[in-house]
Design an enzyme around this catalytic site. Sequence first.
Site, PDB file in Angstrom:
ATOM      1  CB  CYS A  98     -14.256 -12.784  -3.687  1.00 19.13           C
ATOM      2  SG  CYS A  98     -13.945 -11.557  -4.954  1.00 19.13           S
ATOM      3  CG  HIS A 238     -11.206 -15.277  -3.415  1.00 14.48           C
ATOM      4  ND1 HIS A 238     -11.562 -15.499  -4.718  1.00 14.48           N
ATOM      5  CD2 HIS A 238     -10.929 -13.959  -3.319  1.00 14.48           C
ATOM      6  CE1 HIS A 238     -11.512 -14.366  -5.377  1.00 14.48           C
ATOM      7  NE2 HIS A 238     -11.131 -13.403  -4.551  1.00 14.48           N
ATOM      8  CG  ASN A 268     -10.326 -12.099  -8.026  1.00 12.09           C
ATOM      9  OD1 ASN A 268     -11.245 -12.914  -7.880  1.00 12.09           O
ATOM     10  ND2 ASN A 268     -10.150 -11.068  -7.223  1.00 12.09           N
TER      11      ASN A 268
HETATM   12  N1  COA Z   1       0.432  -2.187 -14.281  1.00 15.02           N
HETATM   13  C1  COA Z   1       1.468  -1.425 -13.947  1.00 15.02           C
HETATM   14  N2  COA Z   1       1.475  -0.616 -12.874  1.00 15.02           N
HETATM   15  C2  COA Z   1       0.374  -0.599 -12.111  1.00 15.02           C
HETATM   16  C3  COA Z   1      -0.750  -1.372 -12.412  1.00 15.02           C
HETATM   17  C4  COA Z   1      -0.699  -2.194 -13.540  1.00 15.02           C
HETATM   18  N3  COA Z   1      -1.714  -2.974 -13.919  1.00 15.02           N
HETATM   19  N4  COA Z   1      -1.689  -1.163 -11.468  1.00 15.02           N
HETATM   20  C5  COA Z   1      -1.180  -0.279 -10.614  1.00 15.02           C
HETATM   21  N5  COA Z   1       0.062   0.076 -10.998  1.00 15.02           N
HETATM   22  C6  COA Z   1       0.984   1.013 -10.366  1.00 15.02           C
HETATM   23  C7  COA Z   1       0.274   2.000  -9.492  1.00 15.02           C
HETATM   24  O1  COA Z   1      -0.220   3.085 -10.249  1.00 15.02           O
HETATM   25  C8  COA Z   1       1.374   2.422  -8.555  1.00 15.02           C
HETATM   26  O2  COA Z   1       2.198   3.367  -9.182  1.00 15.02           O
HETATM   27  P1  COA Z   1       2.797   4.606  -8.361  1.00 15.02           P
HETATM   28  O3  COA Z   1       3.654   3.969  -7.299  1.00 15.02           O
HETATM   29  O4  COA Z   1       3.554   5.347  -9.409  1.00 15.02           O
HETATM   30  O5  COA Z   1       1.609   5.309  -7.811  1.00 15.02           O
HETATM   31  C9  COA Z   1       2.184   1.141  -8.373  1.00 15.02           C
HETATM   32  O6  COA Z   1       1.842   0.306  -9.486  1.00 15.02           O
HETATM   33  C10 COA Z   1       1.887   0.422  -7.096  1.00 15.02           C
HETATM   34  O7  COA Z   1       0.481   0.403  -6.924  1.00 15.02           O
HETATM   35  P2  COA Z   1      -0.208  -0.320  -5.706  1.00 15.02           P
HETATM   36  O8  COA Z   1      -1.688  -0.193  -5.823  1.00 15.02           O
HETATM   37  O9  COA Z   1       0.443   0.086  -4.439  1.00 15.02           O
HETATM   38  O10 COA Z   1       0.234  -1.807  -6.032  1.00 15.02           O
HETATM   39  P3  COA Z   1       0.083  -3.085  -5.142  1.00 15.02           P
HETATM   40  O11 COA Z   1       1.388  -3.678  -4.950  1.00 15.02           O
HETATM   41  O12 COA Z   1      -0.805  -2.843  -3.954  1.00 15.02           O
HETATM   42  O13 COA Z   1      -0.728  -4.049  -6.136  1.00 15.02           O
HETATM   43  C11 COA Z   1      -2.955  -4.840  -6.475  1.00 15.02           C
HETATM   44  C12 COA Z   1      -2.004  -3.674  -6.593  1.00 15.02           C
HETATM   45  C13 COA Z   1      -4.327  -4.407  -6.923  1.00 15.02           C
HETATM   46  C14 COA Z   1      -2.442  -5.960  -7.374  1.00 15.02           C
HETATM   47  C15 COA Z   1      -2.982  -5.329  -4.996  1.00 15.02           C
HETATM   48  O14 COA Z   1      -3.141  -4.242  -4.144  1.00 15.02           O
HETATM   49  C16 COA Z   1      -4.059  -6.327  -4.743  1.00 15.02           C
HETATM   50  O15 COA Z   1      -4.028  -7.434  -5.227  1.00 15.02           O
HETATM   51  N6  COA Z   1      -5.015  -5.951  -3.872  1.00 15.02           N
HETATM   52  C17 COA Z   1      -6.072  -6.831  -3.467  1.00 15.02           C
HETATM   53  C18 COA Z   1      -6.966  -7.101  -4.605  1.00 15.02           C
HETATM   54  C19 COA Z   1      -8.082  -7.967  -4.226  1.00 15.02           C
HETATM   55  O16 COA Z   1      -7.894  -8.839  -3.457  1.00 15.02           O
HETATM   56  N7  COA Z   1      -9.212  -7.656  -4.802  1.00 15.02           N
HETATM   57  C20 COA Z   1     -10.391  -8.389  -4.774  1.00 15.02           C
HETATM   58  C21 COA Z   1     -10.725  -8.961  -3.480  1.00 15.02           C
HETATM   59  S1  COA Z   1     -11.602 -10.270  -3.920  1.00 15.02           S
END
Ligand code: COA
Length: 311
Positions: A98, A238, A268
């Site tokens: 990214c 980004h 993204n």
């Molecule tokens: N729909 C519903 N629930 C979901 C889900 C989805 N698409 N994806 C994950 N969950 C659930 C998880 O399983 C977890 O459940 P649990 O508590 O029962 O285990 C819960 O939601 C929380 O998961 P978590 O991973 O802690 O969520 P989060 O608040 O961290 O959000 C992201 C997840 C991926 C959206 C977030 O971490 C993120 O944006 N990270 C950075 C991503 C990024 O920048 N990536 C590329 C860099 S360029």
Amino acid sequence: MLTNHDLEKMVDTNDTWIRERTGIRERRIALPGVYTSTMASAALKEALDAAGMQPGALDMIICGTVTPDMPLPATAAFVQRQIGASGNCPSFDISAACAGFIYGLSIADAFIRTGKIRTAAVIGTEMLTRFMDFEDRNTCVLFGDGAGAVVVTADHDGRGILSTHLFTDGSLTDILQIPGGGSKEPASAETVAQKRHCIQMEGREVFKVAVRYLSEAAETALSTNGKKPEDVQLVAAHQANMRILSAVSKRVSIPIERFALNLESYGNTSSASIPISLDEAVRAGRVNDNDLVLMIALGGGISWGSALIRW
Ligand code: COA
């Protein structure tokens, strides 16, 4: 276009979760027959038109991409042919996920400053939906396809790229990967069956470092140039997650209203998100001559960086 409601029918997710946790409502999916290079060429043609330049003026074409048309040759070589640029114009890809667009911008800037070239095209182009496991709700709700491009030249009058800063923390290679299809795990029936060619991410870990590193990179760009947060008219960041951007906005004291945002509509788009949002902001009349534009990005590597532009 793929909406959150469409995804509800594909994996165990829901519109509310996706909107509240990421800020995304829908994303674009490239049609069959469209590739990373064809998106890049379309974006570059628009950038050349906006600059009033012909493809023959380009001395270099740089594509930031981790989703190339194919492992060999470079996507930028296809772009050179598709837009009819000179056969003498070195054309290559940058793999910084990214952060690929800022890496490309920094390289173009360095070549121009040393006088080796006069004009470069820098493109962010990414088709991550073709490297996606649409059964993995942790990743498939986040990404969309897109491309954006800029043309950078040596003419400035004190305007142009004031500074770029690039960083990589190789201790974090494991938290964001496409593990299969390379020399470590060559493509095989097994790697495909195990979906090792698809993106894998430890989202929570990426989130934590993203807020810290993006804020630090923004602060480095400002302090290097003796600028304050209030001097910045536009942030082209980004866009991976609205919560990341809100946290960065608070940390660096630049109101979120100054950010060019399109995550809600495109998801993204990796290296493409900065040039797409910059283009939209420029066309919307949000950027005036001599405005300060701050760019920040972070992605797999973990690699990140910043650029400060006097528009
Ligand atoms: N729909 C519903 N629930 C979901 C889900 C989805 N698409 N994806 C994950 N969950 C659930 C998880 O399983 C977890 O459940 P649990 O508590 O029962 O285990 C819960 O939601 C929380 O998961 P978590 O991973 O802690 O969520 P989060 O608040 O961290 O959000 C992201 C997840 C991926 C959206 C977030 O971490 C993120 O944006 N990270 C950075 C991503 C990024 O920048 N990536 C590329 C860099 S360029």
